[in-house]
Design an enzyme around this catalytic site. Structure first.
Site, PDB file in Angstrom:
ATOM      1  N   GLY A  97       2.376   2.434  10.855  1.00  0.00           N
ATOM      2  CA  GLY A  97       3.520   3.427  11.119  1.00  0.00           C
ATOM      3  C   GLY A  97       4.005   3.466  12.252  1.00  0.00           C
ATOM      4  O   GLY A  97       5.179   4.069  12.333  1.00  0.00           O
ATOM      5  N   SER A 133       3.233  -1.716  10.246  1.00  0.00           N
ATOM      6  CA  SER A 133       5.019  -2.050  11.059  1.00  0.00           C
ATOM      7  C   SER A 133       5.569  -3.610  10.226  1.00  0.00           C
ATOM      8  O   SER A 133       6.441  -3.798  11.390  1.00  0.00           O
ATOM      9  CB  SER A 133       4.567  -1.911  11.925  1.00  0.00           C
ATOM     10  OG  SER A 133       4.287  -0.867  12.522  1.00  0.00           O
ATOM     11  N   LYS A 138       0.343   4.251  -0.321  1.00  0.00           N
ATOM     12  CA  LYS A 138      -0.406   5.546   0.382  1.00  0.00           C
ATOM     13  C   LYS A 138      -0.019   6.722  -0.638  1.00  0.00           C
ATOM     14  O   LYS A 138      -0.508   7.018  -1.839  1.00  0.00           O
ATOM     15  CB  LYS A 138      -0.020   5.364   1.857  1.00  0.00           C
ATOM     16  CG  LYS A 138      -0.029   4.208   3.026  1.00  0.00           C
ATOM     17  CD  LYS A 138       0.094   4.492   4.015  1.00  0.00           C
ATOM     18  CE  LYS A 138      -0.081   3.001   4.352  1.00  0.00           C
ATOM     19  NZ  LYS A 138      -0.090   3.127   5.812  1.00  0.00           N
ATOM     20  N   GLU A 145      -4.941  -4.704  10.488  1.00  0.00           N
ATOM     21  CA  GLU A 145      -4.458  -3.675  10.816  1.00  0.00           C
ATOM     22  C   GLU A 145      -4.285  -3.169  11.897  1.00  0.00           C
ATOM     23  O   GLU A 145      -5.667  -1.792  12.206  1.00  0.00           O
ATOM     24  CB  GLU A 145      -4.174  -2.779   9.366  1.00  0.00           C
ATOM     25  CG  GLU A 145      -4.458  -3.294   8.449  1.00  0.00           C
ATOM     26  CD  GLU A 145      -3.694  -2.564   7.036  1.00  0.00           C
ATOM     27  OE1 GLU A 145      -2.435  -2.575   6.732  1.00  0.00           O
ATOM     28  OE2 GLU A 145      -4.458  -1.683   6.986  1.00  0.00           O
ATOM     29  N   ASN A 181       1.009  -1.157   0.400  1.00  0.00           N
ATOM     30  CA  ASN A 181       0.128   0.305   0.322  1.00  0.00           C
ATOM     31  C   ASN A 181       0.736   1.199   0.126  1.00  0.00           C
ATOM     32  O   ASN A 181       1.497   1.465   0.741  1.00  0.00           O
ATOM     33  CB  ASN A 181      -0.807   0.105   1.259  1.00  0.00           C
ATOM     34  CG  ASN A 181      -2.058   1.230   1.325  1.00  0.00           C
ATOM     35  OD1 ASN A 181      -1.769   2.118   0.293  1.00  0.00           O
ATOM     36  ND2 ASN A 181      -2.372   1.627   2.501  1.00  0.00           N
TER      37      ASN A 181
HETATM   38  P1  13P Z   1       2.825   0.446   7.753  1.00  0.00           P
HETATM   39  O1  13P Z   1       3.602  -1.118   7.009  1.00  0.00           O
HETATM   40  O2  13P Z   1       3.325   1.262   7.238  1.00  0.00           O
HETATM   41  O3  13P Z   1       2.801   0.047   9.009  1.00  0.00           O
HETATM   42  O4  13P Z   1       1.484   0.492   7.015  1.00  0.00           O
HETATM   43  C1  13P Z   1       0.612  -0.362   7.205  1.00  0.00           C
HETATM   44  C2  13P Z   1      -0.475  -0.246   6.522  1.00  0.00           C
HETATM   45  O5  13P Z   1      -0.965   1.040   6.527  1.00  0.00           O
HETATM   46  C3  13P Z   1      -0.734  -0.680   4.897  1.00  0.00           C
HETATM   47  O6  13P Z   1      -2.023  -0.284   4.263  1.00  0.00           O
END
Ligand code: 13P
Length: 256
Positions: A178, A218, A12, A172, A10
């Protein structure tokens, strides 16, 4: 029953179209036939979907698939800024993330919205990656399993058993996204097992067994093996570690 692992990146709100082309090229080059047992998906921003798709099409042997990060449920109309499931299919999206906690938090998405989005995607032959997960307050109050299973039931409320077949669920925990913090693999597996039970109740034993459940939050090269070893975790939805080809491919390798 052996479920086929799935690793989805992802991205983002990262990567312009040209940056996406570069990253997709790097991923395609570092892909190895040894990873053939894993479904590999990248979810760039809308503006980079087309260039990612064209780049992968050029490399005709690439098994890497494209996914989107969101969709609107109406098929067309006066919905400024929105993107339909048919538009995603047009740029070869096979998957689409729905109900990510960042969409719920910043864009006020409700469980009902998530259900409508999932149904619209299924109508266009795109597999929804349904996100769920608790906040730290919910976890500390001991309500995680009830909260997450309610989210999943609501998200699936418009789907029949056959509709729901392509669905992938991503667990999640909001507090792990994050942050560098994660649940223990056992804690994550407990929630994924509850999700599988919910699915089984809704759609039957075989459907529950076949459901792919990803862990997200993470996930990185250092912790992936511990999550992979859990019986109810079939892959990952990866944020930060999906933005570098080397890191993402190391996670794909771990699930191979
Ligand atoms: P991180 O891997 O950066 O923690 O993000 C996870 C996430 O939100 C994937 O959709």
């Amino acid at each position: 029953m052996a479920r086929r692992p799935l690793l989805a990146g992802n991205w983002k709100m990262h990567k312009t179209a040209s940056e996406a082309t570069k990253l997709v090229q790097q991923l395609a080059y570092s892909y190895d036939d040894a990873y053939a047992g894993v479904d590999v998906v990248v979810c760039p921003p809308f503006t980079a979907l087309r260039s990612a798709q064209v780049t992968l099409d050029f490399d005709t042997s690439s098994p890497i698939r494209i996914g989107a990060q969101d969709v609107f449920w109406e098929p067309s109309g006066a919905y400024t800024g929105a993107i339909s499931a048919a538009m995603l299919r047009d740029v070869a999206c096979r998957f689409c993330i729905v109900g990510h906690s960042e969409r719920r938090m910043y864009f006020h998405e409700t469980d009902e919205d998530v259900a409508r989005k999932a149904a619209a995607l299924i109508g266009e032959g795109i597999a929804p990656i349904l996100c769920c997960g608790e906040t730290i307050e919910t976890r500390e109050s001991g309500r995680t399993l009830a909260f997450v299973t309610a989210q999943i039931k609501a998200a699936l409320s418009l789907l029949s058993a056959s509709d729901a077949e392509p669905v992938v669920v991503a667990y999640e925990p909001v507090w792990a996204i994050g942050t560098g913090r994660t649940p223990t693999p056992e804690q994550a597996d407990e929630v994924c097992a509850a999700i599988r039970d919910t699915y089984r109740e809704l759609y039957g034993v075989a459907a529950g067994e076949a459901l792919r459940i990803l862990y997200g939050g993470s996930m990185n090269v250092g912790n992936v093996d511990a999550f992979r070893a859990m019986p109810n975790i079939d892959g990952g939805l990866v944020g930060g570690a999906s933005l570098k080809a080397e890191d993402f491919m190391a996670l794909v390798k771990a699930f191979s």
